[in-house]
Design an enzyme around this catalytic site. Sequence first.
Site, PDB file in Angstrom:
ATOM      1  N   SER A 203       0.843  -1.193   0.000  1.00  0.00           N
ATOM      2  CA  SER A 203       0.000   0.000   0.000  1.00  0.00           C
ATOM      3  C   SER A 203       0.883   1.250   0.000  1.00  0.00           C
ATOM      4  CB  SER A 203      -0.975  -0.038   1.175  1.00  0.00           C
ATOM      5  OG  SER A 203      -1.970   0.947   1.036  1.00  0.00           O
ATOM      6  N   GLU A 327      -9.251  -4.290  -4.924  1.00  0.00           N
ATOM      7  CA  GLU A 327      -8.624  -3.304  -4.038  1.00  0.00           C
ATOM      8  C   GLU A 327      -9.643  -2.320  -3.464  1.00  0.00           C
ATOM      9  OE1 GLU A 327      -5.513  -3.276  -3.137  1.00  0.00           O
ATOM     10  OE2 GLU A 327      -4.215  -4.003  -4.734  1.00  0.00           O
ATOM     11  N   HIS A 420      -8.208  -4.945  -0.522  1.00  0.00           N
ATOM     12  CA  HIS A 420      -6.912  -4.335  -0.268  1.00  0.00           C
ATOM     13  C   HIS A 420      -6.277  -4.903   0.999  1.00  0.00           C
ATOM     14  CE1 HIS A 420      -3.860  -1.262  -0.597  1.00  0.00           C
ATOM     15  NE2 HIS A 420      -4.116  -0.807   0.613  1.00  0.00           N
TER      16      HIS A 420
END
Length: 536
Positions: A203, A327, A420
């Site tokens: 991330s 995501e 995610h």
Amino acid sequence: MSTQPGADDAVEDLDVTDNPMLVRTRFGWVKGVDMPELGVRSWRAIPYGQETSGQRRFASPVPVEPWEGVLECSQYGSPAPQPTYSWTDRIAGDEDCLHLDIVRRATDEKLPVVVYLHGGSFIMGASHEPMLRGFHLARTTNVVYVSVNFRLGALGYLDLRSLSGDCTANPAVEDQLLALRWVRANIAAFGGDPDNVTLMGESAGGAAVLTLMSVPSAHGLFHRALAQSPPMGVFHSRTQSTFWARELVSRLGLPRLASVDDLRVENFADIVRAGQSMMWAGREFLHLNTSYAPTADENFLPEHPLAAFANGNQAQVPLLIGTNSDEASFGKFVYQRQKKRSKAAHRLLRSFDPDGAPGVLAAYNDATARSDFAELLADALFWAPATALASRHSDNHPTWMYRYDFAPPALRWVGLGAMHSLELANVFGDMDASRVSFFTKLGDSTDMERLTQEMQGFWGDFFHGKDLDSSWPRYDCDQRITRIFDAESSLEYDPKAERRIAWEGYSMTEWGVGRPEILEALSFLTEGLGEPPNVQ
């Protein structure tokens, strides 16, 4: 693994040769924790930089001062100041946050090194989050694992150069660079190979990896890069930095012409609170105008990473990069009406490139369906820029690309899918530490366990510099082979080709081009600052 000779007077009575937990760094002795139940050794909160308060706030980090005696490194340190998202406005952490944690197997062999940069949207996170402590990863892949703390939010990821006074544009990125230099100078004392370092993150941490690949002074400090779900569309233009710097001043209740020095005397918790409040004001996220991100700053980070990769200025190292298939699955639930979804999609795309927006929107059927809107949002933030970077890097350097599709049935049933950060449970091998562990534990765990073994095998081979090509061919612009991690993993050639081509006609490097009202409002503030960096 051995300690360096010439012990200080404070440790001369200790038998350092038979105590693997006692290690001498260039700054002083540290003592860690033996964890025989896990087969690893751990050193926690080793300082690599001095505290960042007062005049050091918004400034380049300063290496830690040497200490006398033995520094007990058995407890985790304070994270960088950050919000807690609780019913109170309590702020966690403090400004004495530049430290790192080390884990390795309980052996004395020389091992490859993994330096991990945590995620958290540039505003949250810590090296010692339960998932990221690295006990299982270090043991399974046989590496020296180093997890780093660095400044966050308004204190680390906001360029304040539009205010008067001296400051550095990228405090957090400079923290990460200082940590890499510390690793280069000290990791051999822990049995790590300073010439075999993989820089890894997920991330915002994945974005930090690719950003450091674009920092010339970081080149040579790592030898491989691994970026999971990096949001490379999140990078501040001059317009954004100026916009958010002025918003922070306003939220703090300071005069419009307040300086950087005025912010230095404010309580750090008040700055974090003000920075947090401005994130949700004005609905700027609907324009992909995020409050915090790295930014180009001439010499240190001279260009947007997308431009650095396009121009061949990135670190010349092997790269493993990928994203998750869902995501931004939360996007399915944001808008209830089709017309609103399509309007929102056009709004966020035109902020970067008004001319290229229609072509991208058409590839997603105008983003009227919930699934198309969620996929557009995910691709804008993660997949499209990751694919562009992989394509450019693969021209001259070994590159592997993946997509993580696996999701337990319960997550698929609620519509979240391979969301995610879900892959972290497999990479780190710790199912209990996952934020969605309740879902991952439901039903048969066989697929989850098999995928964990598979991914840790690939990640470990990458750390050790082994050739992945026999079972995972390299990514290139001819075939674009992507490994799909799922209950039954596979290889896919040029996934979502039509949408990839649509993104190739869209520029993601200069936010604000499609916001003339913002440019006009801020134009007087940027006069005299020189031309913005060339990121096209």
